[in-house]
Design an enzyme around this catalytic site. Structure first.
Site: not given
Length: 350
Positions: A149, A257
């Site tokens: 990230k 997702k």
């Protein structure tokens, strides 16, 4: 058929940092289906609301869950086109109940313990020192693909971390994926992608914020690093708009997702459309509990993925549920001999 729902708050073991902020808890919901004549056999699914990210994050969320429960009991269909996480939980609960209420959503060699899903290791944002430590921990744990990230700390420090990784691990030894979570602005994004490209990065997720189709299309056409869309897909369920997005932006990959993108049925539609444009992709969790992750992993296993998926989030919560899922190096596996331990939840009936 009876139905009920229950709220639950998951607690992070270590705060999870992204460019959108640091998370210490995550609220979620569960839905339960059963027949009054046999209440011990029930299906359960996770309505994995992601506050601040889900398109359905509003004050009427629980009202929609109540509507669904009422409609189930009255055998009335419910429009869930704008509620991906509820669709995800509802589809899961139906599959669980249909398979005997054993938390077996999609029977396959995976649920028999004969197949493992390749996964990447996830390194959350933190200080440079914290992230370097986590990187080494993931590699030592056996991961050959690591997702970082980025986008919250100083960009030069982030480059130093990736350079550190490449000095220690060649491209043949370690695949690096990065996720900017929309942390770059359009005016600097291409410059940063050019800088990152020298580290032989596999892909970058969502370099700029969603909704900037023209700017994202330019980036996808010029970037030296393959671009994957993630947040860009959230909340889009109209097939015409889905097709228009893929045609206009034409990313290298899409990241799905299901709890944010129309449930399992909506995600299959994204995959089908992407294939028409030769766009690849993979599946990631959206910080579900082990109940949602279990349903997600079983579904992913039916797709027989060849590249690492983003399903390695089962150990980030201190109050997660004991399940047959387990992580072995860079694989997610299922041991049918392991038992579930789901405590009594605060079920709300209508």
């Amino acid at each position: 058929m009876k139905a009920a729902y229950a709220p639950y708050t998951l607690n992070f073991i270590t705060p999870g940092g992204t460019s959108r902020g640091v998370m210490t808890t995550k609220d979620t919901y569960f839905i339960k289906l059963w027949d009054e004549s046999c209440p011990e056999v029930y299906g359960i699914g996770e309505c994995a609301l992601f506050k601040g990210l889900s398109a359905e994050d509003n004050e009427s969320y629980e009202a929609k869950l109540q509507e669904l429960c009422r409609n189930i009991e009255n055998d009335i269909p419910t429009d869930l086109s704008a509620h991906s996480s509820i669709m995800f939980g509802f589809e899961s609960a139906i599959s669980d109940y249909a398979n005997g209420g054993r938390r077996i959503y999609h029977p396959s060699p995976f649920t028999e313990g004969k197949y493992r899903i390749p996964i990447n290791g996830l390194v959350w944002m933190g200080t440079k020192e914290e992230m370097l430590k986590r990187i080494d921990e993931k590699v030592n744990a056996g991961f050959n693909t690591i997702k970082l990230k980025i986008g919250a700390i100083d960009f030069n420090q982030e480059c130093e971390m990736i350079e550190y990784m490449r000095r220690r691990y060649s491209v043949n030894d370690l695949e690096i994926r990065v996720d900017a979570n929309g942390g770059f602005t359009p005016d600097i994004a291409l410059q940063r992608l050019n800088i990152l490209s020298k580290y032989q990065i596999h892909s970058i997720e969502q370099p700029i914020k969603p909704g900037q189709w023209e700017e994202m299309a330019v980036l996808c056409s010029k970037s030296p690093i393959p671009i994957a869309l993630d947040e860009e897909l959230i909340g889009i369920t109209n097939p015409m708009i889905m097709m228009e997005l893929l045609r206009n932006i034409h990313p290298h990959y899409i990241i799905l997702k299901p709890s944010l993108m129309g449930g399992f049925s909506g995600s299959l539609e994204w995959l089908r459309m992407a294939a028409q444009f030769q766009i690849g992709g993979w599946i990631t969790s959206a910080l579900e509990s082990n109940i949602g992750l279990n349903a997600l992993a079983q579904w992913v296993a039916t797709l027989q993925p060849k590249i690492p998926q983003g399903l390695g989030t089962g150990m980030v919560f201190s109050n997660n549920f004991q399940s047959p899922l387990y992580q072995s190096k860079d694989f997610l596996a299922y041991n049918p001999q392991f038992k579930w331990d789901i405590p009594d939840l605060n079920w709300i009936t209508i």
